[in-house]
Design an enzyme around this catalytic site. Structure first.
Site, PDB file in Angstrom:
ATOM      1  N   ASP A 251       0.834  -1.190   0.000  1.00  0.00           N
ATOM      2  CA  ASP A 251       0.000   0.000   0.000  1.00  0.00           C
ATOM      3  C   ASP A 251       0.879   1.254   0.000  1.00  0.00           C
ATOM      4  O   ASP A 251       1.837   1.361   0.773  1.00  0.00           O
ATOM      5  CB  ASP A 251      -0.897  -0.021   1.248  1.00  0.00           C
ATOM      6  CG  ASP A 251      -1.851   1.145   1.311  1.00  0.00           C
ATOM      7  OD1 ASP A 251      -2.715   1.238   0.421  1.00  0.00           O
ATOM      8  OD2 ASP A 251      -1.728   1.959   2.250  1.00  0.00           O
TER       9      ASP A 251
ATOM     10  N   GLU B 263       1.668  -0.505  -5.035  1.00  0.00           N
ATOM     11  CA  GLU B 263       0.740   0.575  -5.340  1.00  0.00           C
ATOM     12  C   GLU B 263       1.655   1.786  -5.533  1.00  0.00           C
ATOM     13  O   GLU B 263       2.126   2.366  -4.551  1.00  0.00           O
ATOM     14  CB  GLU B 263      -0.262   0.818  -4.210  1.00  0.00           C
ATOM     15  CG  GLU B 263      -1.245   1.917  -4.549  1.00  0.00           C
ATOM     16  CD  GLU B 263      -2.193   2.253  -3.400  1.00  0.00           C
ATOM     17  OE1 GLU B 263      -3.369   2.530  -3.671  1.00  0.00           O
ATOM     18  OE2 GLU B 263      -1.750   2.264  -2.236  1.00  0.00           O
TER      19      GLU B 263
END
Length: 687
Positions: free
Chosen positions: A327, A364
């Protein structure tokens, strides 16, 4: 917590590994305890002994900021935590400082304790699937939401690790054809204070408190009652069963910030032990924030890099995890100046670590800090979530409808073609191919696939922020009606668009990722930021109508078609230019010209794809115009130069996203002949 008795540490200790581990002497009942806390002069470990009485032990030795000692009487399953020696202990049920390396965490009414958990488990010959990137189809899902409403899973298993590995769900995954489940965060996480005030929770779980502990709320009631070891074992059994079904397990991990949040939130662990080391600060001592969460972990610090690497190794070694999606990964790769670098020590360490070798690493590739968009910039060995693919596909099939409906030009096919080819030009500078592109049209964050076709605007009122949260730029199209409707023509048009989007995703080069429920038309009723909706709005509803059943059937067929196209290609396909070709043709069956590419009125394109030695080449035809088009099939040979006298191949229709798909499947058209391709459709042919 009652006042503890004070006992002394025993025997010699060591500063590694951090956390609780067997003592060097191997004496029964004695453990080594080590915690990094350079900002504290002396540290006590508080723990419950076998009788349940709280004890306190001073960790007598300190090495390079690590306080360590051997402790007798801390049993497996026992709670423990840290506190500065000589400082008053919080009275009653006060919060002590958690072990950043704790293998388990107990929540006692909002007071958290680390738990000493052993790692033994019978893996029974577990074998990692090791699916090649070329063959990977990722399915992003939530442990709880995937099974909470499934009627075929026993009620006591719904919403749990055990439920996700139930035979009913395993059969579903394998019949769908996906190869990997990517789980939203399963590290121990808690709810932000503002959500608690609203009576909501952090359903997605991007608020980690423990990087080594599985989230117990996803375990069955029986496992939770039995304790942290039973929770851990249920998780491992889930992984073992998914592996036995040939499915990889990828974890979505959040190393960019912790649940301690901004300066005004209390110290739970990292902040109380080593605030200046764990978190980024500016020259005035305030937190720097590149995540939007208030407290960004400082990966320019070796100890922070070590924390993340040790956590990753733990999940690979002790839980047999196959890969990780990071993330806001850019925040993990910022140097001492806060600048992203693909040569960051964290990335270098990952690429050379023996334990992590062979794991899938997915970035990401953005955060909210300066220079935060880095799609395509990660080094070899990584794959990136490709937001350029997402935006290009949504634009061509959905957002362009708005201007086209008013006789204004939409976008050309050039961006679509770039996405179909796996954004090869985006990844080439980093030395990677389109195999580094994780393609997606939707993800957990944003509209579902069904909602992309049903809403022009977000509808996040249930989140308690007056619809201010969530993205405003959704590139969606509601087909003339906002939200629910009984108009069958609108519903059919939406279903058609959903099929076209899914087909584009699954037939493009790169690695496709399906968001759970998109294959059955799951809706969140226009909420594009359902992170705090732990209810039926977010859970997958398995009661399907005819259109949803058709969408599931279509998705299964498309995954099979993708695999058939790739079956005879090299596993590096399309990693090298001499391994693959893409030949582009206009609707007249002629090679695309520069003028064709630049003309915004060009809304039809054909692509032949394959490799010189491949025997499973295919043709894809895209019609992004509002009317059916008579398309001339390419007359060129696939393995020779185009031109006069080239061999004309026969094309067999395998799939079309239009309503005529099932009726015409199997039709054969010779190169140079005309074929009708329906408006807003994709058609796929075998040669």
């Amino acid at each position: 917590m009652p006042s503890p008795s004070r006992v002394r540490a025993v025997r010699s200790s060591r500063p590694v590994p951090l956390g609780v581990s067997p003592a060097a002497e191997g004496a029964g009942g004695v453990v080594n305890v080590a915690v990094f806390a350079p900002e504290i002069r002396a540290v006590d470990v508080h723990f419950q002994d076998r009788s349940g009485r709280w004890q306190a032990v001073l960790l007598p030795e300190q090495t390079d900021g690590v306080h360590h000692g051997t402790v007798e009487g801390l049993p497996e399953g026992g709670r423990y935590a840290f506190w500065p020696h000589g400082q008053a202990v919080p009275g009653g049920a006060g919060q002590l400082l958690l072990d950043p390396y704790g293998r388990g965490i107990d929540d006692d009414g909002g007071i958290y304790y680390s738990v000493h958990v052993g790692q033994d488990f019978d893996w029974d010959g577990d074998t990692l699937p090791r699916t090649a990137w070329r063959d990977t189809v990722v399915y992003e899902c939530h442990v709880k939401g995937q099974t909470m409403l499934h009627p075929g899973i026993p009620p006591e298993l719904r919403g749990t690790y055990a439920g996700l590995a139930h035979p009913v769900m395993l059969d579903y995954f394998t019949s769908l054809g996906i190869t990997a489940v990517e789980l939203l965060p399963v590290h121990f996480h808690i709810d932000e204070p503002h959500l608690q005030e609203l009576g909501l929770s952090n359903y997605w779980g991007y608020n980690t408190l423990g990087f080594f502990a599985p989230h117990p709320a996803y375990a069955t009631a029986a496992a939770r009652a039995a304790g942290a070891k039973a929770v851990q074992d249920e998780f491992k059994a889930m992984v073992r069963k998914l592996h036995a079904a040939g499915l990889e397990v990828i974890l979505d991990v959040v190393y960019n910030h912790t649940a301690e949040g901004g300066e005004q939130q209390p110290a739970l662990s990292f902040r109380g032990l080593a605030d200046d080391v764990y978190y980024r600060h500016d020259a005035n001592g305030y937190y720097q924030d590149t995540t939007g969460c208030g407290n960004t972990l400082d990966f320019s610090q070796p100890r922070v890099v070590q924390l993340a690497l040790d956590s990753l190794r733990h999940w690979v070694r002790d839980y047999h995890i196959d890969g990780f999606r990071f993330d806001l990964a850019v925040s993990l790769c910022r140097d001492t100046r806060g600048v992203f670098t693909p040569r960051h020590p964290f990335l270098a360490a990952l690429s050379t670590d023996r334990t992590l070798a062979g794991t899938k690493l997915i970035a990401e590739p953005w955060d909210v800090g300066p220079g935060g968009w880095q799609t395509g910039s990660f080094p070899p060995g990584w794959a990136d979530w490709n937001d350029r693919f997402r935006d290009s596909i949504r634009d061509f099939w959905l957002a362009d409808r708005h201007p086209l409906n008013h006789t204004r030009p939409g976008g050309s096919v050039a961006k679509l073609a770039g996405a179909i080819s796996g954004s090869a030009e985006l990844f080439a500078p980093s030395g990677r191919s389109s195999l580094a592109s994780v393609n997606f049209v939707t993800a957990h964050d944003g509209f579902t696939l069904a909602d992309l076709t049903a809403y022009d605007r977000k509808h996040n009122e249930d989140n308690g922020e007056e619809n201010r949260d969530g993205a405003n730029d959704n590139r969606s199209y509601n087909h003339g009606v906002e939200g629910p409707t009984g108009d069958s023509r609108v519903l059919d048009a939406r279903a058609h668009s959903a099929r076209t989007l899914m087909a584009t995703l699954l037939l493009s080069l790169g690695v496709p990722m399906i968001t759970a429920g998109d294959e059955i038309g799951r809706t969140q009723h226009g909420n594009n930021n359902a992170y705090c909706q732990d209810n039926q709005l977010s859970w997958t509803n398995w009661v399907l109508d005819d259109r949803q059943e058709q969408m599931l059937k279509t998705t299964r067929r498309l995954i099979k078609l993708r695999k058939s196209f790739l079956r005879h290609q090299p596993y590096s396909y399309p990693a090298r230019t001499d391994d693959a070709y893409l030949l582009w043709f206009n609707e007249r069956g002629e090679p695309m010209s520069v003028r064709d590419w630049e003309d915004s009125r060009t809304r039809v394109v054909q692509v032949l794809l394959g490799s010189p030695g491949g025997s499973s080449d295919g043709l894809l035809v895209f019609n992004g115009s509002a009317e059916n088009r008579k398309v001339v099939m390419p007359a060129a040979s696939l393995r020779t130069e185009t031109g006069a006298g080239a061999e004309r191949h026969m094309f067999e229709l395998l799939f079309t996203s239009s309503e005529m798909g099932d009726r015409r499947r199997g039709a054969k058209i010779r190169g140079g002949e005309r074929e009708t391709v329906a408006a807003w459709s994709i058609a796929a042919y075998r040669i």
